[in-house]
Design a protein around this motif. Structure first.
Motif, PDB file in Angstrom:
ATOM      1  N   VAL A  24       4.148  19.176 -18.438  1.00 17.02           N
ATOM      2  CA  VAL A  24       3.796  17.776 -18.198  1.00 17.02           C
ATOM      3  C   VAL A  24       2.837  17.284 -19.271  1.00 17.02           C
ATOM      4  O   VAL A  24       1.793  17.900 -19.513  1.00 17.02           O
ATOM      5  CB  VAL A  24       3.149  17.603 -16.807  1.00 17.02           C
ATOM      6  N   ASN A  25       3.208  16.191 -19.893  1.00 25.59           N
ATOM      7  CA  ASN A  25       2.309  15.489 -20.804  1.00 25.59           C
ATOM      8  C   ASN A  25       1.509  14.490 -19.978  1.00 25.59           C
ATOM      9  O   ASN A  25       1.981  13.382 -19.692  1.00 25.59           O
ATOM     10  CB  ASN A  25       3.112  14.778 -21.899  1.00 25.59           C
ATOM     11  N   VAL A  26       0.317  14.870 -19.578  1.00 28.67           N
ATOM     12  CA  VAL A  26      -0.471  14.019 -18.672  1.00 28.67           C
ATOM     13  C   VAL A  26      -0.835  12.701 -19.334  1.00 28.67           C
ATOM     14  O   VAL A  26      -1.060  11.696 -18.643  1.00 28.67           O
ATOM     15  CB  VAL A  26      -1.731  14.759 -18.181  1.00 28.67           C
ATOM     16  N   ASP A  27      -0.886  12.665 -20.659  1.00 27.36           N
ATOM     17  CA  ASP A  27      -1.220  11.415 -21.345  1.00 27.36           C
ATOM     18  C   ASP A  27      -0.104  10.386 -21.221  1.00 27.36           C
ATOM     19  O   ASP A  27      -0.336   9.188 -21.396  1.00 27.36           O
ATOM     20  CB  ASP A  27      -1.500  11.686 -22.828  1.00 27.36           C
ATOM     21  N   LEU A  29       1.759  10.016 -18.452  1.00 29.08           N
ATOM     22  CA  LEU A  29       2.029   9.706 -17.047  1.00 29.08           C
ATOM     23  C   LEU A  29       1.618   8.296 -16.656  1.00 29.08           C
ATOM     24  O   LEU A  29       2.077   7.776 -15.633  1.00 29.08           O
ATOM     25  CB  LEU A  29       1.319  10.710 -16.136  1.00 29.08           C
ATOM     26  N   VAL A  34       0.588  14.047 -11.267  1.00 22.64           N
ATOM     27  CA  VAL A  34       1.382  15.123 -11.857  1.00 22.64           C
ATOM     28  C   VAL A  34       2.443  15.561 -10.840  1.00 22.64           C
ATOM     29  O   VAL A  34       2.105  15.854  -9.694  1.00 22.64           O
ATOM     30  CB  VAL A  34       0.482  16.318 -12.235  1.00 22.64           C
TER      31      VAL A  34
END
Length: 203
Positions: A24-27, A29, A34
């Motif tokens: 997961v690329n949290v930036d 989202l 998540v």
């Protein structure tokens, strides 16, 4: 390999196991949480953000997709489910189309028959609405939206199509009635007209 584990005729096979997980690329989202499950990925907040190996071209992607779907079926035995494939897993009687069926339908039927929550097996390919009993459920092919395969049940009939009206299937599930499937045609027709007026049934 230890001698006790070797086949005297040299036969062997290998077992591969792997773990599927999310990166997961949290930036990216944009404040969405998540995801923690495969079902999370179906939520609208993740639309256009999910990437996966194409199961049609990458075998790892295919095996992963199959494994995930089998796991979900096993985890949710009471959840009404539609299973969708492209090629038909039954014999339609249209010979030139039956030469291109789902590969290994018996193995597919073995999987489906273990899961009573599967309400329908849906497929395309036939370009005609056909229904058949399959693996303790109902298999239905959807009509085509471009053309319909000619309804020719003669043995070794020619491969032909015709420009019948395009169609669709609409599936409605309710706790009271279960799964109901309607077929509609995509075109403009006169109507709708009432059956009754102030004097009763219109003849």
């Amino acid at each position: 390999m230890p001698e006790g584990l070797k086949d005297p005729e040299g036969n062997w096979f290998a077992i591969h196991s792997g773990t599927l997980g999310f990166m997961v690329n949290v930036d990216a989202l944009d404040c969405a949480p998540v995801p923690t499950s495969w079902e999370d990925l179906l939520k609208p907040e993740y639309q256009g953000m999910v990437g996966y190996l194409d199961p049609a071209s990458a075998f790892v992607g295919y095996v992963g997709a199959v494994a995930v779907n089998l796991a979900i079926l096993a985890e949710k035995p009471a959840k009404p489910t539609l299973v969708m494939v492209h090629h038909h897993p039954f014999i339609s009687g249209i010979d030139h189309m039956d030469s291109q069926p789902l590969i290994n339908p018996n193995a597919f039927a073995e999987v489906i028959s273990k899961h009573a929550q599967v309400e329908r097996v849906l497929c395309g390919h036939l370009h005609r609405s056909v229904q058949a009993r399959f693996a303790n459920t109902l298999a239905i092919s959807c009509p085509g939206v471009s053309h319909q395969v000619s309804l020719d049940l003669t043995r070794n009939g020619p491969s032909r199509f015709q420009l019948e009206p395009p169609g669709y299937l609409l599936h409605q599930w309710s706790k009271a009635n279960g799964m109901i499937t309607h077929q509609g045609l995509i075109d403009h027709y006169p109507g709708s007209f009432p059956f009754y007026d102030a004097n009763g049934l219109i003849d």
